[in-house]
Scaffold this motif. Structure first.
Motif, PDB file in Angstrom:
ATOM      1  N   ALA A  70       0.788  -1.278  -0.035  1.00 42.95           N
ATOM      2  CA  ALA A  70      -0.114   0.015   0.100  1.00 42.95           C
ATOM      3  C   ALA A  70       0.888   1.205  -0.009  1.00 42.95           C
ATOM      4  CB  ALA A  70      -0.995   0.062   1.228  1.00 42.95           C
ATOM      5  N   GLU A  71       2.246   1.178   0.175  1.00 41.19           N
ATOM      6  CA  GLU A  71       2.985   2.640  -0.130  1.00 41.19           C
ATOM      7  C   GLU A  71       2.496   3.313  -1.372  1.00 41.19           C
ATOM      8  OE1 GLU A  71       4.894   5.374   0.651  1.00 41.19           O
ATOM      9  OE2 GLU A  71       6.264   3.898   1.919  1.00 41.19           O
ATOM     10  N   LEU A  72       2.293   4.371  -1.161  1.00 41.13           N
ATOM     11  CA  LEU A  72       1.992   5.323  -2.089  1.00 41.13           C
ATOM     12  C   LEU A  72       3.134   6.093  -2.721  1.00 41.13           C
ATOM     13  CD1 LEU A  72      -1.189   6.820  -0.302  1.00 41.13           C
ATOM     14  CD2 LEU A  72      -1.088   5.036  -2.353  1.00 41.13           C
ATOM     15  N   VAL A  73       4.325   6.127  -2.078  1.00 37.71           N
ATOM     16  CA  VAL A  73       5.440   7.139  -2.591  1.00 37.71           C
ATOM     17  C   VAL A  73       6.449   5.784  -3.417  1.00 37.71           C
ATOM     18  CG1 VAL A  73       7.578   8.126  -1.809  1.00 37.71           C
ATOM     19  CG2 VAL A  73       5.348   8.568  -0.682  1.00 37.71           C
ATOM     20  N   ARG A  74       6.813   6.433  -4.548  1.00 41.96           N
ATOM     21  CA  ARG A  74       7.601   5.671  -5.353  1.00 41.96           C
ATOM     22  C   ARG A  74       9.140   5.956  -5.241  1.00 41.96           C
ATOM     23  NH1 ARG A  74       8.234   5.500 -11.767  1.00 41.96           N
ATOM     24  NH2 ARG A  74       9.350   3.419 -11.863  1.00 41.96           N
ATOM     25  N   ASN A  75      10.152   4.939  -5.015  1.00 40.55           N
ATOM     26  CA  ASN A  75      11.327   5.193  -4.725  1.00 40.55           C
ATOM     27  C   ASN A  75      11.686   6.161  -3.529  1.00 40.55           C
ATOM     28  OD1 ASN A  75      14.006   5.398  -5.254  1.00 40.55           O
ATOM     29  ND2 ASN A  75      14.076   7.028  -6.671  1.00 40.55           N
ATOM     30  N   ARG A  76      11.063   5.534  -2.407  1.00 41.91           N
ATOM     31  CA  ARG A  76      10.995   6.281  -1.083  1.00 41.91           C
ATOM     32  C   ARG A  76      12.031   6.498  -0.437  1.00 41.91           C
ATOM     33  NH1 ARG A  76       7.701   1.822   2.449  1.00 41.91           N
ATOM     34  NH2 ARG A  76       9.428   0.188   2.160  1.00 41.91           N
ATOM     35  N   SER A  77      13.162   5.680  -0.713  1.00 37.68           N
ATOM     36  CA  SER A  77      14.306   5.820  -0.226  1.00 37.68           C
ATOM     37  C   SER A  77      15.769   6.166  -1.236  1.00 37.68           C
ATOM     38  CB  SER A  77      14.804   4.279   0.455  1.00 37.68           C
ATOM     39  OG  SER A  77      14.813   3.606  -0.134  1.00 37.68           O
ATOM     40  N   PHE A  78      15.412   6.532  -2.256  1.00 44.18           N
ATOM     41  CA  PHE A  78      16.306   6.969  -3.242  1.00 44.18           C
ATOM     42  C   PHE A  78      16.973   5.877  -3.583  1.00 44.18           C
ATOM     43  CE2 PHE A  78      14.970  10.388  -0.167  1.00 44.18           C
ATOM     44  CZ  PHE A  78      14.249  11.463  -0.966  1.00 44.18           C
ATOM     45  N   GLU A  79      16.667   4.772  -3.710  1.00 40.41           N
ATOM     46  CA  GLU A  79      17.737   3.643  -4.060  1.00 40.41           C
ATOM     47  C   GLU A  79      17.800   3.132  -5.544  1.00 40.41           C
ATOM     48  OE1 GLU A  79      19.878   2.368  -1.923  1.00 40.41           O
ATOM     49  OE2 GLU A  79      19.509   3.793  -0.368  1.00 40.41           O
ATOM     50  N   PHE A  80      16.884   3.934  -6.246  1.00 38.13           N
ATOM     51  CA  PHE A  80      16.823   3.400  -7.545  1.00 38.13           C
ATOM     52  C   PHE A  80      18.168   3.506  -8.294  1.00 38.13           C
ATOM     53  CE2 PHE A  80      11.830   3.429  -9.054  1.00 38.13           C
ATOM     54  CZ  PHE A  80      11.614   2.671  -7.691  1.00 38.13           C
ATOM     55  N   ASN A  81      18.546   2.725  -9.454  1.00 43.14           N
ATOM     56  CA  ASN A  81      19.513   3.106 -10.266  1.00 43.14           C
ATOM     57  C   ASN A  81      19.464   2.467 -11.351  1.00 43.14           C
ATOM     58  OD1 ASN A  81      20.814   0.593  -9.865  1.00 43.14           O
ATOM     59  ND2 ASN A  81      22.326   1.024  -8.008  1.00 43.14           N
ATOM     60  N   ALA A  82      20.587   2.609 -12.300  1.00 42.69           N
ATOM     61  CA  ALA A  82      20.534   1.975 -13.813  1.00 42.69           C
ATOM     62  C   ALA A  82      20.622   0.553 -13.631  1.00 42.69           C
ATOM     63  CB  ALA A  82      21.725   2.849 -14.619  1.00 42.69           C
ATOM     64  N   THR A  83      20.901  -0.098 -12.622  1.00 43.31           N
ATOM     65  CA  THR A  83      20.980  -1.580 -12.689  1.00 43.31           C
ATOM     66  C   THR A  83      19.646  -2.116 -12.681  1.00 43.31           C
ATOM     67  OG1 THR A  83      23.028  -1.367 -11.324  1.00 43.31           O
ATOM     68  CG2 THR A  83      21.920  -3.577 -11.362  1.00 43.31           C
ATOM     69  N   ASP A  84      18.771  -1.439 -12.062  1.00 44.18           N
ATOM     70  CA  ASP A  84      17.132  -1.803 -12.051  1.00 44.18           C
ATOM     71  C   ASP A  84      16.682  -1.719 -13.231  1.00 44.18           C
ATOM     72  OD1 ASP A  84      17.539  -2.037  -9.185  1.00 44.18           O
ATOM     73  OD2 ASP A  84      17.013   0.209  -9.176  1.00 44.18           O
ATOM     74  N   ALA A  85      16.718  -0.593 -14.158  1.00 45.90           N
ATOM     75  CA  ALA A  85      16.100  -0.476 -15.364  1.00 45.90           C
ATOM     76  C   ALA A  85      17.078   0.817 -15.924  1.00 45.90           C
ATOM     77  CB  ALA A  85      14.847  -0.141 -15.244  1.00 45.90           C
ATOM     78  N   GLY A  86      16.977   0.725 -17.342  1.00 42.12           N
ATOM     79  CA  GLY A  86      17.444   1.859 -18.011  1.00 42.12           C
ATOM     80  C   GLY A  86      16.921   3.138 -17.666  1.00 42.12           C
ATOM     81  N   GLY A  87      17.888   4.294 -17.162  1.00 44.19           N
ATOM     82  CA  GLY A  87      17.073   5.394 -17.185  1.00 44.19           C
ATOM     83  C   GLY A  87      16.804   5.945 -15.475  1.00 44.19           C
ATOM     84  N   TYR A  88      16.961   4.724 -14.725  1.00 47.70           N
ATOM     85  CA  TYR A  88      16.748   4.778 -13.280  1.00 47.70           C
ATOM     86  C   TYR A  88      17.753   5.716 -12.629  1.00 47.70           C
ATOM     87  CZ  TYR A  88      12.522   1.826 -12.755  1.00 47.70           C
ATOM     88  OH  TYR A  88      11.184   1.328 -12.792  1.00 47.70           O
ATOM     89  N   THR A  89      17.256   6.321 -11.569  1.00 46.70           N
ATOM     90  CA  THR A  89      18.633   7.345 -10.956  1.00 46.70           C
ATOM     91  C   THR A  89      17.884   7.403  -9.394  1.00 46.70           C
ATOM     92  OG1 THR A  89      17.571   9.700 -11.050  1.00 46.70           O
ATOM     93  CG2 THR A  89      19.057   8.690 -12.802  1.00 46.70           C
ATOM     94  N   GLY A  90      18.602   7.857  -8.434  1.00 49.73           N
ATOM     95  CA  GLY A  90      18.175   8.028  -7.245  1.00 49.73           C
ATOM     96  C   GLY A  90      16.802   9.117  -7.277  1.00 49.73           C
ATOM     97  N   LEU A  91      16.597   9.524  -8.193  1.00 53.97           N
ATOM     98  CA  LEU A  91      15.493  10.784  -8.091  1.00 53.97           C
ATOM     99  C   LEU A  91      14.499  10.211  -9.018  1.00 53.97           C
ATOM    100  CD1 LEU A  91      17.547  14.105  -7.904  1.00 53.97           C
ATOM    101  CD2 LEU A  91      16.127  12.921  -6.091  1.00 53.97           C
ATOM    102  N   THR A  92      14.534   8.991  -9.503  1.00 55.60           N
ATOM    103  CA  THR A  92      13.290   8.648 -10.336  1.00 55.60           C
ATOM    104  C   THR A  92      12.176   8.850  -9.462  1.00 55.60           C
ATOM    105  OG1 THR A  92      14.816   7.047 -11.564  1.00 55.60           O
ATOM    106  CG2 THR A  92      12.409   6.493 -11.249  1.00 55.60           C
ATOM    107  N   ALA A  93      11.165   9.420 -10.230  1.00 53.62           N
ATOM    108  CA  ALA A  93       9.701   9.690  -9.616  1.00 53.62           C
ATOM    109  C   ALA A  93       9.632  10.829  -8.781  1.00 53.62           C
ATOM    110  CB  ALA A  93       9.380   8.495  -8.997  1.00 53.62           C
ATOM    111  N   TRP A  94      10.961  11.478  -8.628  1.00 55.93           N
ATOM    112  CA  TRP A  94      10.915  12.790  -7.741  1.00 55.93           C
ATOM    113  C   TRP A  94      11.230  14.074  -8.806  1.00 55.93           C
ATOM    114  CZ3 TRP A  94       9.785  12.735  -2.469  1.00 55.93           C
ATOM    115  CH2 TRP A  94       9.914  11.340  -1.950  1.00 55.93           C
ATOM    116  N   THR A  95      10.829  14.999  -8.244  1.00 50.83           N
ATOM    117  CA  THR A  95      11.276  16.461  -8.876  1.00 50.83           C
ATOM    118  C   THR A  95      11.597  17.278  -7.829  1.00 50.83           C
ATOM    119  OG1 THR A  95       8.977  17.500  -8.946  1.00 50.83           O
ATOM    120  CG2 THR A  95       9.850  16.196 -10.782  1.00 50.83           C
TER     121      THR A  95
END
Length: 828
Positions: A70-95
């Motif tokens: 049920a978590e509503l925040v995506r990438n809540r801990s800023f852990e996304f990176n390019a290993t997960d998927a092309g173009g992912y960064t620690g700020l994916t889903a954030w502005t």
């Protein structure tokens, strides 16, 4: 739900079925029955357990993060990176505004939650799909881990993308330089599915694990589940929950998290990564192409199973990868570590609070044991020798310490073939408790194989049908599955558990279909197969009443005709000297490409790079998958298709297609598939494929192979360099009418289950074996156009329940075209 979204509630199903549902039974004297169902006088068939049907959950199609979790925040801990998927960064889903930097240094929250945000300004999260969904009047729990760099408070707001306020702002005031968790509550003042969560500070601050949860999770659990999705799963009344996968389990690195080594991304799913406080769970690459937070972990799976009254059935990696990877880990110490992890899992689930892992369970809020009874080891491994050697080590250790635990082995990735036969022979000789079978096949296959388990050894290992589905999402697929399920129930002494798969799919993030339950960020709906599964799962009964069916007819197969094709899969290859000839030697089609063009060939899909040059037809892209081109529609029923094929580079080998139809149906001979380890013949059905045969196979780069496909009606023989490689006959007849009868001791009812998967009604005489019954019964019908689908805006296939009259020891009833009918008949 936004006001501009509407739904048709089963109107088509109602119009189709209601007149038939309320009509009296057909007079036997007036109409000669098409079929006769005759029951044995005794209910002496196999017993049906509560675990007969269950659900299989895998984090595919964003089923966990952005789905059931049920978590509503995506990438809540800023852990996304390019290993997960092309173009992912620690700020994916954030502005961000102001100064915002993702940092990984010694000041991190902990060794597993490595990235955090240094902020002076604002950071806004877009959530999943169109945004964060909130409902007016509902409460939402905000939390954040923070270290203060100044005296300014954090301002927390919830607005739409257009800036419309959705909740009164909340303010929290971080103090001190130590990581501390701060919380607040946002109450929605409007309904929207396009919310944005903004956190801002005028002073420097460090932030991590920014979270927003609906207060109303399933059962009100903290770190809980999305209520509508959990409700739909619970409504199935599943007997078990198989988790966490699937390909998720046995792909990626088998090595565990290692903080000193910056931990491997793309690790296999290892349960110890997923328990304890959520801020200490390391995120990981998901096999299906995104990041998984592990907020939904083993504790939550066990808790959910308990909440819905289902048996938990975890699946552990066997250190042999599957799902196209086909690698075995040759590290005895690592194998023993995973074996110990399996023992520790049983302790986590069942151990006393004084034990090491029982204490962890208790610290998470569940001192009472979960009552784990069954554990599966491995999933769809295509290296049978390596898998089996490892499985035996798991079995020896688990049975020695916990003889009460049932173990589930598996039979590879398909319903037949050399791996399937090999592993079944090993499991029989070993006396394994259960063997997991998986298959995704055409509707025709399910209608042709109702008797699959009739001939299984009654004294051998029991079957766990852990994954199955018909290859599309139309009502025709659900009818075929229903017909097949009557055979599962009839063989309940062999097939002890079965689960349709996959369970969930986010409409905007789909890696696989069909799927049972679909959703976006604020709505969910059941597919036609969901409605079918629910009908079976909530009307199982407790014992099969033996019955026979006579009458009717079968649908015979057609000869294999259609276009020929060439394709590749992440491979560059050259084809030459393509010919199609009749048995008398006359030519139907020929192309040696010596003229430097391929004018007779067209792309099925615009993929890959095809060029006719140097006397061959080459596909040079080593990244593209399924690059099929086709030519020469063959109407002859007997023909020979020959060609030369040379692999130039890439991961796999050749895909040589034949019988290509405009409907998307085709066959292809797959050589060097599954990362150049297996050969197969696959039958394409719309957007998916079923395997007709498989065997080990490798293709050598630079070697030219002579291939021949000999078609004689429905029989196909394959030749590789002049030697017969394999053959098959796609000649199975289709049986569109199926039935099974069970008894319900608690209610004293017979449950007569009839599937009529054809375009005409089926007048059926039902002989209840001399039983005295009440003159009325409850009928539940699913019926409609076989091409219908349930969607976000319309659900034409829904059950219609009514009372029918004129029921007797023998009576006649007309079952609608393209329908499934359950009759609950009270015995007296």
């Amino acid at each position: 739900m936004p006001e501009n979204k509407t739904r048709l509630v089963g109107l088509a199903a109602l119009l189709v079925t209601l007149p038939l549902a309320i009509a009296p039974p057909v007079s036997a004297a007036a109409v000669e029955p098409d079929y006769t169902i005759a029951l044995s006088p005794k209910a002496d068939g196999p017993a049906l357990a509560k675990s007969q049907y269950g659900v299989f959950f895998e984090d595919i199609n964003y089923a966990a993060d952005g789905g059931l979790y049920a978590e509503l925040v995506r990438n809540r801990s800023f852990e996304f990176n390019a290993t997960d998927a092309g173009g992912y960064t620690g700020l994916t889903a954030w502005t961000t505004t102001g100064t915002a930097t993702v940092v990984n240094d010694a000041q991190r929250l902990n060794d597993r939650n490595r990235n955090y945000l240094k902020l002076t300004g604002t950071v806004t999260n877009a959530g999943y799909n169109t945004g964060i969904a909130v409902k007016k009047g509902e409460k939402y729990d905000f939390s954040v881990w923070a270290r203060a760099g100044g005296s300014a408070p954090l301002q927390v707001t919830l607005q739409t993308a257009a800036g419309v306020t959705l909740a009164a702002p909340v303010e929290v005031s971080p103090t001190g330089d130590a990581w501390t968790k701060y919380t607040g509550t946002l109450k929605a003042t409007a309904t929207s599915d396009q919310g944005r969560l903004t956190v801002g500070s005028a002073a420097p601050v460090s932030l991590d694990e920014i979270s927003l949860f609906p207060r109303d999770t399933y059962k009100g659990r903290a770190n809980g589940l999305r209520e509508d999705l959990a409700d739909k799963i619970a409504a199935l009344k599943p007997g078990f929950v198989r988790f966490p996968g699937g390909c998720l389990v046995n792909t990626g690195s088998m090595y565990p998290y290692d903080a000193a080594n910056n931990y491997p991304r793309a690790r296999s799913y290892q349960w110890k990564d997923t328990v304890g406080p959520v801020e200490t769970r390391a995120t990981n690459k998901n096999f299906w192409g995104y990041n998984q937070s592990y907020g939904l972990g083993y504790y939550e799976y066990f808790q959910f199973s308990e909440d819905i009254g289902a048996m938990p059935l975890p699946v552990l990696p066997a250190l042999v990868t599957g799902c196209g990877q086909n690698r075995a880990t040759n590290d005895p110490a690592l194998l023993q570590q995973h074996v110990q992890d399996a023992l520790d899992l049983i302790e986590f689930a069942n151990g006393p609070v004084t034990s090491t892992w029982g204490k962890v369970r208790a610290s998470m809020g569940h001192p009472k044991p979960f009552g784990l009874t069954t554990v599966a080891v491995g999933n769809e491994e295509n290296l049978p020798e390596e898998y089996w050697a490892n499985f035996l080590q798991f079995q020896a250790a688990i049975k020695a310490a916990h003889p009460e635990i049932a173990l589930v082995s598996n039979s590879g990735p398909d319903d037949q073939g050399s791996t399937f036969d090999n592993l079944w022979a090993k499991n029989k000789a070993n006396g394994t408790d259960l063997v997991d079978e998986h298959y995704y096949n055409s509707p025709a296959w399910f209608l042709q194989n109702n008797a699959r388990y009739d001939s299984y050894d009654r004294s051998g290992p029991k079957v766990f049908l852990g994954e199955y589905a018909s290859l599309d999402a139309k009502f025709a697929n659900s009818l075929a599955e229903a017909a097949y399920m009557t055979g599962l129930e009839r063989n309940a002494d062999v097939v002890k558990m079965a689960s349709y798969a996959p369970l969930l799919a986010n409409i905007d993030n789909v890696q696989w279909k069909p799927d049972m339950i679909w959703f976006d960020n604020d709505e969910s709906w059941g597919s036609t197969s969901y409605q079918m599964q629910k009908l079976f799962m909530t009307n199982v009964g407790d014992r099969v009443v033996p019955s026979t069916v006579t009458g009717g007819g079968v649908i015979t197969p057609k000869p294999i005709t259609g276009a020929i094709g060439l394709s590749t899969w992440r491979t560059a290859a050259t084809y030459d000297d393509v010919t199609v000839t009749r048995p008398d030697g006359s030519t139907i089609f020929a192309d040696d490409f010596n003229d430097g063009n391929a004018d007779g060939w067209t792309a099925v899909q615009p993929r890959g790079t095809w060029t006719a040059a140097s006397g061959g037809y080459a596909q040079t892209d080593t990244v593209s998958e399924d690059t099929m081109v086709k030519a020469a529609t063959v109407t002859d029923t007997d023909y020979d298709y020959t060609l030369k094929a040379t692999k130039q580079a890439g991961a796999e080998g050749f895909l040589v297609a034949f019988g290509i139809q405009e409907t998307g149906n085709f066959y292809w001979w797959n050589l060097g598939g599954w990362n150049n380890t297996q050969g197969a013949v696959e039958k394409g059905v719309t957007s998916a494929k079923e395997q007709l045969l498989t065997k080990p196979n490798t293709v050598n780069t630079g070697q030219t192979y002579n291939l021949k496909i000999q078609v004689r009606g429905t029989k196909v023989t394959l030749f590789l360099d002049g030697a017969e490689w394999a053959s098959f006959d796609d000649n199975a007849v289709t049986e569109p009418f199926a039935q099974v009868v069970t008894s319900d001791a608690k209610t004293g009812e017979l449950i007569v289950k009839v599937v009529n998967a054809q375009d005409k009604p089926a007048v059926t005489k039902i002989d209840l074996g001399g039983r005295k019954v009440a003159p009325t019964a409850k009928a539940t019908v699913l019926a409609g156009d076989p091409g219908e689908q349930n969607t976000r805006t319309a659900e034409p296939i829904l059950p219609v329940t009514s009372t029918i009259h004129g029921v007797a020891s023998t009576f006649t009833r007309k079952f609608p075209a393209n329908s499934v009918t359950f009759l609950r008949i009270r015995t007296r």
